[in-house]
Write an enzyme that holds these catalytic residues in place. Structure first.
Site, short mmCIF file in Angstrom:
data_model
loop_
_atom_site.label_atom_id
_atom_site.label_comp_id
_atom_site.label_asym_id
_atom_site.label_seq_id
_atom_site.Cartn_x
_atom_site.Cartn_y
_atom_site.Cartn_z
N LYS A 85 54.60 41.19 38.03
CA LYS A 85 53.40 40.36 38.21
C LYS A 85 53.71 38.87 38.02
O LYS A 85 52.95 38.02 38.48
CB LYS A 85 52.31 40.78 37.23
CG LYS A 85 51.73 42.16 37.51
CD LYS A 85 50.66 42.51 36.48
CE LYS A 85 50.11 43.91 36.71
NZ LYS A 85 49.10 44.28 35.70
N ASP B 57 43.37 42.71 37.67
CA ASP B 57 44.02 44.01 37.80
C ASP B 57 43.27 44.87 38.82
O ASP B 57 42.06 44.71 39.02
CB ASP B 57 44.05 44.73 36.46
CG ASP B 57 45.34 44.50 35.69
OD1 ASP B 57 46.29 43.94 36.27
OD2 ASP B 57 45.40 44.88 34.50
N ASP C 18 42.30 47.83 38.51
CA ASP C 18 41.28 48.69 37.90
C ASP C 18 40.13 47.87 37.32
O ASP C 18 39.46 48.29 36.38
CB ASP C 18 41.89 49.60 36.83
CG ASP C 18 42.61 48.84 35.73
OD1 ASP C 18 42.70 47.59 35.82
OD2 ASP C 18 43.09 49.49 34.77
N HIS D 113 36.80 46.00 33.05
CA HIS D 113 38.19 46.44 33.15
C HIS D 113 38.25 47.92 32.77
O HIS D 113 38.14 48.27 31.59
CB HIS D 113 39.06 45.60 32.21
CG HIS D 113 40.52 45.71 32.48
ND1 HIS D 113 41.45 44.91 31.85
CD2 HIS D 113 41.24 46.51 33.31
CE1 HIS D 113 42.66 45.22 32.28
NE2 HIS D 113 42.55 46.19 33.16
#
Length: 328
Positions: A106, A122, A124, A248
């Protein structure tokens, strides 16, 4: 092991019109492997459209992502950026969960210097309110949300074992006599506001080669911009779900596309509600990129003109290849 040279993006075939923007700002996420995490990225892309985000979603993608998954993301309006892996040094190989080895890659997002500022999310994560205003935060800082030590990824740390959390440090005092100084603040890297910069990238790369993972200077922003689900049962006094902008889904068993409700805490009504909200967005066909552009074109002649101009495109790539190349 030194990271390999970054590839220029590969063109992916799709019959989707491209709506360009000025190239200065973008959201960005990360994808690796051939599992089902592409579903999270599709959900994120549709969520950003639902809240009328003004900027595109770039997907930093490792070479092992299958062509079929790439095509799905292109069809959802994502900008594909293929990157090469960044490998952790040998002294950190066993530091945390196995997938953290992949997460070193990343760092490549700091190489995307064609953008002045980016918001990393992210795969998710889901957005439930427009957060474009975070692009207007003062420059020169990394913005992030404080992490919750009660989340499972911290389970091997002293913080987790004694119940100490920086979200509510008054609940369990840090035992300085036995454990030394209070730990520095840590942020959750699932959501970041940052400025791509090659010097910063090289500094980060050098840092992870010689030190164990730690925090670095950042400006905190409220947890409403990155609600770690463990906060719901560990620090409920800190949470007002009506004020949450970003969720998240990082708790064990909480990934909406894998959700069964059987894991610990996953039978909570607030968790079920948040999972349902994710699915409502994912299954909303009006938020599919092509449909969304067609509908917006009817209302906005400028969008229609741009879509018409780009209708001959057979693929979607980033606005410009990164100028970044790592050292051999």
């Amino acid at each position: 092991m030194a990271p390999t040279e970054m590839n220029i993006e590969r063109k992916v075939e799709a019959d989707v019109a491209v709506i360009p923007n000025d190239g200065k700002r973008a959201y960005v996420t990360f994808l690796a492997g051939n599992q089902d995490y592409w579903m999270g990225v599709v959900g994120l892309a549709k969520g950003l459209r639902k809240v009328k985000a003004a900027y595109p979603l770039v997907v930093a993608m490792l070479p092992d992502v299958p062509k079929e998954h790439r095509q799905i993301l292109v069809a959802q309006g994502c900008i594909i950026r293929e990157i090469e892996p960044v490998y952790p040094p040998e002294n950190q190989a066993g530091y945390a969960m196995a997938y953290y080895v992949i997460n070193y890659s990343k760092l490549r997002i700091w190489e995307f210097v064609e953008y002045e500022k980016m918001i990393y999310l992210d795969g998710d994560i889901q957005v439930f309110s427009n957060i474009d205003h975070l692009f207007d935060t003062p420059s020169g800082y990394l913005y992030a949300v404080k992490d919750c030590f009660c989340e499972g990824s911290w389970s091997k740390t002293p913080q987790y074992k004694i119940g100490y959390c920086q979200q509510s440090p008054e609940k369990v005092r840090w035992p300085m006599n036995s454990l030394g100084h209070v730990p520095p603040l840590y942020f959750n890297a699932g959501m970041l506001v940052f400025e791509p910069n090659l010097l910063t990238y090289e500094d980060l790369l050098q840092t992870v080669q010689v030190t164990t993972p730690t925090s670095f200077a950042e400006q905190p922003i409220p947890s409403t911009y990155n609600l770690v689900l463990a906060m719901l049962w560990r620090h409920p006094e800190c949470i007002d779900l009506d004020q949450i902008n970003v969720v998240h889904y990082c708790a064990k068993g909480s990934k909406p596309w894998r959700f069964t409700g059987e894991e610990e805490h996953m039978d909570r009504e607030d968790i079920k509600m948040l999972v349902k909200k994710w699915w409502d967005i994912y299954e909303d066909t009006s938020l599919d990129y092509k449909t969304f552009v067609e509908n917006e074109s009817k209302l906005n002649p400028i969008v229609a003109a741009l879509a018409s101009k780009e209708s001959g495109c057979d693929g979607l790539t980033s606005l410009a290849p990164s100028a970044a190349k790592s050292n051999p």
